[in-house]
Design a protein around this motif. Structure first.
Motif, mmCIF file in Angstrom:
data_model
loop_
_atom_site.group_PDB
_atom_site.id
_atom_site.type_symbol
_atom_site.label_atom_id
_atom_site.label_comp_id
_atom_site.label_asym_id
_atom_site.label_seq_id
_atom_site.Cartn_x
_atom_site.Cartn_y
_atom_site.Cartn_z
ATOM 1 N N LYS A 88 0.808 -1.237 0.000
ATOM 2 C CA LYS A 88 0.000 0.000 0.000
ATOM 3 C C LYS A 88 0.830 1.271 0.000
ATOM 4 O O LYS A 88 0.454 2.272 -0.594
ATOM 5 N N MET A 141 -9.266 -0.525 8.941
ATOM 6 C CA MET A 141 -8.436 -0.965 7.814
ATOM 7 C C MET A 141 -7.117 -1.576 8.259
ATOM 8 O O MET A 141 -6.283 -1.871 7.404
ATOM 9 N N ASN A 142 -6.888 -1.697 9.567
ATOM 10 C CA ASN A 142 -5.608 -2.265 10.003
ATOM 11 C C ASN A 142 -5.846 -3.414 10.984
ATOM 12 O O ASN A 142 -6.389 -3.214 12.067
ATOM 13 N N GLY A 143 -5.434 -4.613 10.551
ATOM 14 C CA GLY A 143 -5.663 -5.813 11.350
ATOM 15 C C GLY A 143 -4.893 -5.789 12.662
ATOM 16 O O GLY A 143 -5.397 -6.232 13.698
ATOM 17 N N THR A 144 -3.664 -5.280 12.631
ATOM 18 C CA THR A 144 -2.838 -5.252 13.837
ATOM 19 C C THR A 144 -3.476 -4.379 14.916
ATOM 20 O O THR A 144 -3.599 -4.796 16.064
ATOM 21 N N TYR A 171 0.672 -10.343 11.398
ATOM 22 C CA TYR A 171 -0.243 -9.268 11.003
ATOM 23 C C TYR A 171 0.503 -7.942 10.866
ATOM 24 O O TYR A 171 0.212 -7.141 9.985
ATOM 25 N N ALA A 172 1.452 -7.728 11.798
ATOM 26 C CA ALA A 172 2.115 -6.417 11.868
ATOM 27 C C ALA A 172 3.124 -6.246 10.731
ATOM 28 O O ALA A 172 3.686 -7.222 10.226
ATOM 29 N N GLU A 173 3.349 -4.995 10.341
ATOM 30 C CA GLU A 173 4.387 -4.669 9.358
ATOM 31 C C GLU A 173 5.760 -4.904 10.000
ATOM 32 O O GLU A 173 5.870 -4.990 11.233
ATOM 33 N N ASP A 179 1.958 0.311 11.745
ATOM 34 C CA ASP A 179 0.591 -0.060 12.117
ATOM 35 C C ASP A 179 0.069 0.828 13.242
ATOM 36 O O ASP A 179 -0.952 1.496 13.085
ATOM 37 N N ASP A 184 -0.164 2.832 8.148
ATOM 38 C CA ASP A 184 -0.720 1.820 7.230
ATOM 39 C C ASP A 184 -2.173 2.182 6.863
ATOM 40 O O ASP A 184 -2.557 2.167 5.688
ATOM 41 N N LYS A 188 -3.964 3.411 3.285
ATOM 42 C CA LYS A 188 -5.126 2.696 2.754
ATOM 43 C C LYS A 188 -6.307 3.629 2.506
ATOM 44 O O LYS A 188 -7.041 3.464 1.524
ATOM 45 N N GLY A 283 -8.275 -8.898 7.452
ATOM 46 C CA GLY A 283 -7.584 -7.753 6.868
ATOM 47 C C GLY A 283 -6.081 -7.907 6.822
ATOM 48 O O GLY A 283 -5.385 -7.020 6.327
ATOM 49 N N ALA A 284 -5.551 -8.991 7.340
ATOM 50 C CA ALA A 284 -4.099 -9.185 7.367
ATOM 51 C C ALA A 284 -3.812 -10.662 7.528
ATOM 52 O O ALA A 284 -4.690 -11.443 7.871
HETATM 53 N N1 HSE Z 1 0.006 -4.685 8.800
HETATM 54 C C1 HSE Z 1 -1.211 -4.693 8.058
HETATM 55 C C2 HSE Z 1 -2.378 -4.850 9.010
HETATM 56 C C3 HSE Z 1 -1.178 -5.817 7.057
HETATM 57 O O1 HSE Z 1 -2.135 -5.161 10.187
HETATM 58 O O2 HSE Z 1 -3.518 -4.635 8.612
HETATM 59 C C4 HSE Z 1 -2.291 -5.811 6.068
HETATM 60 O O3 HSE Z 1 -2.283 -4.677 5.265
#
Ligand code: HSE
Length: 368
Positions: A88, A141-144, A171-173, A179, A184, A188, A283-284
């Motif tokens: 993204k 929009m962020n799973g973390t 999940y985390a970048e 995040d 992130d 998005k 989402g992740a």
């Molecule tokens: N780090 C992002 C999240 C991964 O936690 O949503 C998915 O884009």
């Protein structure tokens, strides 16, 4: 389809695994810093081995980050290869440069997995705007961040402990600040707004605040008032302009967003004809995100090239006023005291974000 895969981390490995069971596409080469041994793909360390290989027609970029992802993707397009990416930051920053280049070269450029992991959000948003004006986009929009906030709310867990779990689960970048500081989500919502409204949003005009400073005492405070904290993005038409921002938001316990668990996302558009449509899913994570990358690969095989082209450059106008929960040195007008925190009187989004920048240790959430 012969694929050159850039990156073999969480998403890259998932793409490799899914494609091995298909007979319409095959990963031929994987660009990876480590030596990996794969039965049917060659591991390479130099991007030239992929962009200069005429047998490779499509590049999947799953490295993340801006550099060297940008240089590699640009080289791939210039070499006449289709590109599918889940990155993204890359798409948000360079799409209005990479899209015309891809068009000029007659190749596809798709990025459905860049927003919402496994949710078919961007692909449906693109379809939706063919028949109606989109008025609003946004949501979780962020799973973390959702994983952290959900675990803090449901199990009373500590922020740092849950962040570690989210990292272990993939999940985390790579840098979790991306995040938890909302970057992130910022990428998005800007990308979603660009596609929804057919514009190029000036990134610097979109303010962002994350969840880094949330504490157990804040969560207790929210529960006592029947509220749940979520990191929510908003991109909205506002007269002739657009309000676009990201910050923690307190929603009522019965609201749809409050029920979103774990790493799930809930993303919504409001259209002039369809009204509100929400998209919910993982989402992740490896397989959900890889699933959407492979969906894009199938779209490329079917000749679907692009998302909506970007239009004129616009700056967000965030003069809209909200009320806020603030735990910190707030000296402005107060409507209510909630223990050590306050609920402010109406303050504009731009003024509150300017205050947050000057008070980096405060925790602030808008009250919906
Ligand atoms: N780090 C992002 C999240 C991964 O936690 O949503 C998915 O884009």
């Amino acid at each position: 389809m012969n694929i050159g895969l850039l990156g073999f981390g969480v998403v890259g490995r998932g793409v490799y695994e899914i494609t091995t069971s298909r007979d319409d596409m095959q990963v031929k080469k994987v660009l990876c810093l480590e030596d990996i041994n794969l039965p049917d793909a060659e591991s390479v360390k130099d991007i030239k081995c992929i962009v200069e290989d005429p047998s490779i027609d499509t590049v999947v970029e799953a490295m993340g980050g801006l550099h060297p992802a940008y240089e590699f993707v640009r080289a791939a397009i210039e070499a006449g290869k289709n590109v599918v990416t889940s990155n993204k930051a890359l798409v948000c920053t360079f799409y209005d440069e990479l899209l015309p280049l891809a068009k000029e070269k007659g190749v596809s450029f798709r990025s459905t997995a860049a927003v919402g992991g496994g949710i078919g959000w961007l692909s449906e948003l693109e379809r939706s705007r063919r028949v109606q004006k989109i008025l609003e986009v946004g949501g979780i929009m962020n799973g973390t961040c959702n994983y952290i906030l959900d675990n803090m709310t449901r199990f009373g867990l500590d922020y740092a402990e849950v962040l570690k779990q989210a990292q272990k689960l993939g999940y985390a970048e790579a840098n979790p600040s991306t995040d938890v500081d909302g970057i992130d989500t910022w990428h998005k919502v800007i990308l979603s707004s660009n596609i929804a409204f057919g514009v190029t949003v000036d990134k610097q005009s979109v303010p962002v605040a994350g969840i880094r400073n949330i504490q157990a005492q804040d969560v207790e405070n929210f529960k006592a008032h029947g509220l749940v904290c979520k990191l929510i993005s908003t991109g909205k038409r506002n007269g002739e302009g657009y309000s676009i921002y990201v910050h923690p938001t307190l929603v009522k316990e019965g609201d749809l967003e409050a029920a979103v668990p774990m790493n799930y996302n809930l993303i919504t558009f409001v259209g002039e004809t369809s009204d509100r449509m929400s998209f919910y899913g993982q989402g992740a994570g490896r397989y959900p995100t890889a699933y959407n990358v492979v969906q894009d690969l199938v779209d490329v095989l079917e000749g679907k090239g692009f998302y909506a082209p970007y239009g004129e450059k616009v700056s967000a106008d965030n003069s809209v006023e909200l009320t806020w929960y603030v735990r910190g040195n707030w000296t402005g007008a107060v409507a209510e005291n909630w223990g050590e925190a306050v609920v402010t009187k109406a303050v504009s989004v731009s003024d509150m974000h300017a205050w947050i920048k000057e008070n980096p240790d405060a925790f602030v959430a808008a009250i919906r």
